[in-house]
Motif scaffolding. Sequence first.
Motif, PDB file in Angstrom:
ATOM      1  N   SER A 165       7.984   4.576   5.263  1.00  0.00           N
ATOM      2  CA  SER A 165       7.478   5.878   5.300  1.00  0.00           C
ATOM      3  C   SER A 165       8.500   6.816   5.165  1.00  0.00           C
ATOM      4  O   SER A 165       9.842   6.600   5.514  1.00  0.00           O
ATOM      5  CB  SER A 165       6.862   6.196   6.771  1.00  0.00           C
ATOM      6  N   ALA A 166       8.260   8.068   4.775  1.00  0.00           N
ATOM      7  CA  ALA A 166       9.473   9.138   4.413  1.00  0.00           C
ATOM      8  C   ALA A 166       9.520   9.834   5.744  1.00  0.00           C
ATOM      9  O   ALA A 166      10.347  10.754   5.890  1.00  0.00           O
ATOM     10  CB  ALA A 166       8.987  10.001   3.474  1.00  0.00           C
ATOM     11  N   ALA A 167       8.652   9.701   6.729  1.00  0.00           N
ATOM     12  CA  ALA A 167       8.531  10.391   8.094  1.00  0.00           C
ATOM     13  C   ALA A 167       9.540   9.668   8.904  1.00  0.00           C
ATOM     14  O   ALA A 167       9.510   8.691   9.194  1.00  0.00           O
ATOM     15  CB  ALA A 167       7.188  10.303   8.542  1.00  0.00           C
ATOM     16  N   ASP A 168      10.733  10.130   9.260  1.00  0.00           N
ATOM     17  CA  ASP A 168      11.788   9.593   9.811  1.00  0.00           C
ATOM     18  C   ASP A 168      11.702  10.328  11.222  1.00  0.00           C
ATOM     19  O   ASP A 168      12.468  11.134  11.811  1.00  0.00           O
ATOM     20  CB  ASP A 168      13.169   9.947   9.213  1.00  0.00           C
ATOM     21  N   LYS A 169      10.585   9.907  11.877  1.00  0.00           N
ATOM     22  CA  LYS A 169      10.345  10.328  13.439  1.00  0.00           C
ATOM     23  C   LYS A 169      10.342   9.310  14.357  1.00  0.00           C
ATOM     24  O   LYS A 169       9.461   8.440  14.123  1.00  0.00           O
ATOM     25  CB  LYS A 169       9.129  11.285  13.298  1.00  0.00           C
ATOM     26  N   ARG A 170      10.946   9.386  15.466  1.00  0.00           N
ATOM     27  CA  ARG A 170      10.972   8.485  16.637  1.00  0.00           C
ATOM     28  C   ARG A 170       9.528   8.057  17.021  1.00  0.00           C
ATOM     29  O   ARG A 170       9.052   7.187  17.293  1.00  0.00           O
ATOM     30  CB  ARG A 170      11.905   8.718  17.497  1.00  0.00           C
ATOM     31  N   PRO A 213      -3.856   9.023   0.209  1.00  0.00           N
ATOM     32  CA  PRO A 213      -4.915   9.752   0.272  1.00  0.00           C
ATOM     33  C   PRO A 213      -6.147   8.981   0.650  1.00  0.00           C
ATOM     34  O   PRO A 213      -5.956   7.665   0.713  1.00  0.00           O
ATOM     35  CB  PRO A 213      -5.042  10.060  -1.328  1.00  0.00           C
ATOM     36  N   LEU A 214      -7.348   9.469   0.795  1.00  0.00           N
ATOM     37  CA  LEU A 214      -8.431   9.071   1.337  1.00  0.00           C
ATOM     38  C   LEU A 214      -8.489   8.384   2.693  1.00  0.00           C
ATOM     39  O   LEU A 214      -9.108   8.683   3.710  1.00  0.00           O
ATOM     40  CB  LEU A 214      -9.094   7.581   0.231  1.00  0.00           C
ATOM     41  N   VAL A 215      -7.701   7.167   3.130  1.00  0.00           N
ATOM     42  CA  VAL A 215      -7.453   6.767   4.393  1.00  0.00           C
ATOM     43  C   VAL A 215      -5.975   6.756   4.595  1.00  0.00           C
ATOM     44  O   VAL A 215      -5.316   5.960   3.717  1.00  0.00           O
ATOM     45  CB  VAL A 215      -8.054   5.256   4.539  1.00  0.00           C
ATOM     46  N   ASP A 216      -5.356   7.263   5.603  1.00  0.00           N
ATOM     47  CA  ASP A 216      -3.952   7.285   5.701  1.00  0.00           C
ATOM     48  C   ASP A 216      -3.626   5.624   6.441  1.00  0.00           C
ATOM     49  O   ASP A 216      -4.116   4.993   6.881  1.00  0.00           O
ATOM     50  CB  ASP A 216      -3.608   8.270   6.581  1.00  0.00           C
ATOM     51  N   GLY A 217      -2.219   5.724   6.477  1.00  0.00           N
ATOM     52  CA  GLY A 217      -1.519   4.449   7.079  1.00  0.00           C
ATOM     53  C   GLY A 217      -1.955   4.101   8.538  1.00  0.00           C
ATOM     54  O   GLY A 217      -2.235   3.103   8.808  1.00  0.00           O
ATOM     55  N   LYS A 218      -1.966   5.173   9.425  1.00  0.00           N
ATOM     56  CA  LYS A 218      -2.592   4.934  10.785  1.00  0.00           C
ATOM     57  C   LYS A 218      -3.960   4.459  10.607  1.00  0.00           C
ATOM     58  O   LYS A 218      -4.024   3.603  11.319  1.00  0.00           O
ATOM     59  CB  LYS A 218      -2.526   6.485  11.374  1.00  0.00           C
ATOM     60  N   GLU A 219      -4.736   5.010  10.017  1.00  0.00           N
ATOM     61  CA  GLU A 219      -6.022   4.494  10.069  1.00  0.00           C
ATOM     62  C   GLU A 219      -6.426   3.009   9.519  1.00  0.00           C
ATOM     63  O   GLU A 219      -6.920   2.151   9.878  1.00  0.00           O
ATOM     64  CB  GLU A 219      -6.984   5.450   9.427  1.00  0.00           C
ATOM     65  N   VAL A 220      -5.375   2.665   8.599  1.00  0.00           N
ATOM     66  CA  VAL A 220      -5.415   1.112   7.939  1.00  0.00           C
ATOM     67  C   VAL A 220      -4.967   0.407   9.323  1.00  0.00           C
ATOM     68  O   VAL A 220      -5.374  -0.751   9.442  1.00  0.00           O
ATOM     69  CB  VAL A 220      -4.407   1.424   6.824  1.00  0.00           C
ATOM     70  N   ALA A 262       0.804  -1.178  -0.116  1.00  0.00           N
ATOM     71  CA  ALA A 262       0.024  -0.132  -0.106  1.00  0.00           C
ATOM     72  C   ALA A 262       1.174   1.156  -0.052  1.00  0.00           C
ATOM     73  O   ALA A 262       1.593   1.486   1.086  1.00  0.00           O
ATOM     74  CB  ALA A 262      -0.945   0.046   1.313  1.00  0.00           C
ATOM     75  N   GLU A 263       0.897   1.955  -1.171  1.00  0.00           N
ATOM     76  CA  GLU A 263       1.819   2.867  -1.205  1.00  0.00           C
ATOM     77  C   GLU A 263       1.405   3.953  -2.395  1.00  0.00           C
ATOM     78  O   GLU A 263       0.920   3.477  -3.409  1.00  0.00           O
ATOM     79  CB  GLU A 263       3.181   2.452  -1.847  1.00  0.00           C
ATOM     80  N   GLN A 310       0.067 -12.445   4.281  1.00  0.00           N
ATOM     81  CA  GLN A 310       0.932 -12.365   5.719  1.00  0.00           C
ATOM     82  C   GLN A 310       1.684 -11.119   5.925  1.00  0.00           C
ATOM     83  O   GLN A 310       1.827 -10.953   7.095  1.00  0.00           O
ATOM     84  CB  GLN A 310       2.017 -13.549   5.487  1.00  0.00           C
ATOM     85  N   ILE A 311       1.990 -10.333   5.053  1.00  0.00           N
ATOM     86  CA  ILE A 311       2.720  -9.115   5.339  1.00  0.00           C
ATOM     87  C   ILE A 311       2.075  -8.127   4.321  1.00  0.00           C
ATOM     88  O   ILE A 311       1.917  -8.375   3.394  1.00  0.00           O
ATOM     89  CB  ILE A 311       4.344  -9.278   4.949  1.00  0.00           C
ATOM     90  N   LEU A 312       1.951  -6.762   5.026  1.00  0.00           N
ATOM     91  CA  LEU A 312       1.768  -5.562   4.205  1.00  0.00           C
ATOM     92  C   LEU A 312       2.854  -4.625   4.188  1.00  0.00           C
ATOM     93  O   LEU A 312       3.121  -4.236   5.492  1.00  0.00           O
ATOM     94  CB  LEU A 312       0.407  -5.125   4.697  1.00  0.00           C
ATOM     95  N   LEU A 313       3.149  -4.138   3.313  1.00  0.00           N
ATOM     96  CA  LEU A 313       4.219  -3.075   3.306  1.00  0.00           C
ATOM     97  C   LEU A 313       3.429  -1.732   3.154  1.00  0.00           C
ATOM     98  O   LEU A 313       2.574  -1.632   2.203  1.00  0.00           O
ATOM     99  CB  LEU A 313       5.110  -2.949   2.141  1.00  0.00           C
ATOM    100  N   LEU A 314       3.077  -0.991   4.184  1.00  0.00           N
ATOM    101  CA  LEU A 314       2.461   0.254   4.267  1.00  0.00           C
ATOM    102  C   LEU A 314       3.093   1.603   4.513  1.00  0.00           C
ATOM    103  O   LEU A 314       3.760   1.878   5.347  1.00  0.00           O
ATOM    104  CB  LEU A 314       1.574  -0.090   5.699  1.00  0.00           C
ATOM    105  N   ASP A 315       2.430   2.238   3.557  1.00  0.00           N
ATOM    106  CA  ASP A 315       3.084   3.826   3.647  1.00  0.00           C
ATOM    107  C   ASP A 315       2.023   4.526   4.582  1.00  0.00           C
ATOM    108  O   ASP A 315       0.911   4.130   4.685  1.00  0.00           O
ATOM    109  CB  ASP A 315       2.748   4.318   2.188  1.00  0.00           C
ATOM    110  N   MET A 316       2.603   5.515   5.443  1.00  0.00           N
ATOM    111  CA  MET A 316       1.801   6.427   6.325  1.00  0.00           C
ATOM    112  C   MET A 316       0.917   7.347   5.633  1.00  0.00           C
ATOM    113  O   MET A 316      -0.156   7.546   5.952  1.00  0.00           O
ATOM    114  CB  MET A 316       2.593   7.076   7.470  1.00  0.00           C
TER     115      MET A 316
END
Length: 127
Positions: A102-107, A75-82, A24-25, A66-72
Amino acid sequence: MVSCGLWSFYKGIGENGQITIAIAEDQEYTRKTLARIVESQEDFSLVGTAQNGEEALHLLRQHNPQILLLDMLMPLVDGKEVMRQLRTDITISPGTKVIVVSAADKRELAAEMFTMGAIYYVVKPFD
């Protein structure tokens, strides 16, 4: 990639002995790059790709990977909501493990995703 210890606990569990993976990207280039990486590994089976969170939820329900590669940030529904729906709605895909890409490099975000059940957090761009 298969020799990596991260994948070793899945060996032989998926369809035809393969690990089933969904992506999902929203960025086409990154989605296609990830798809090429997955498809190049004989132990992996790409079950589908999604370009937004709504498509990701449909893909999860349809294929139960078994595995989802998920962007954060999608559009429409973000990664957190997924992630939230994946963990709270048992009709979606209860056994799917999530690797956040994710491009967000935040701890703080990484810590939150691990708390929500992510097994790995990868920061884009990557090689």
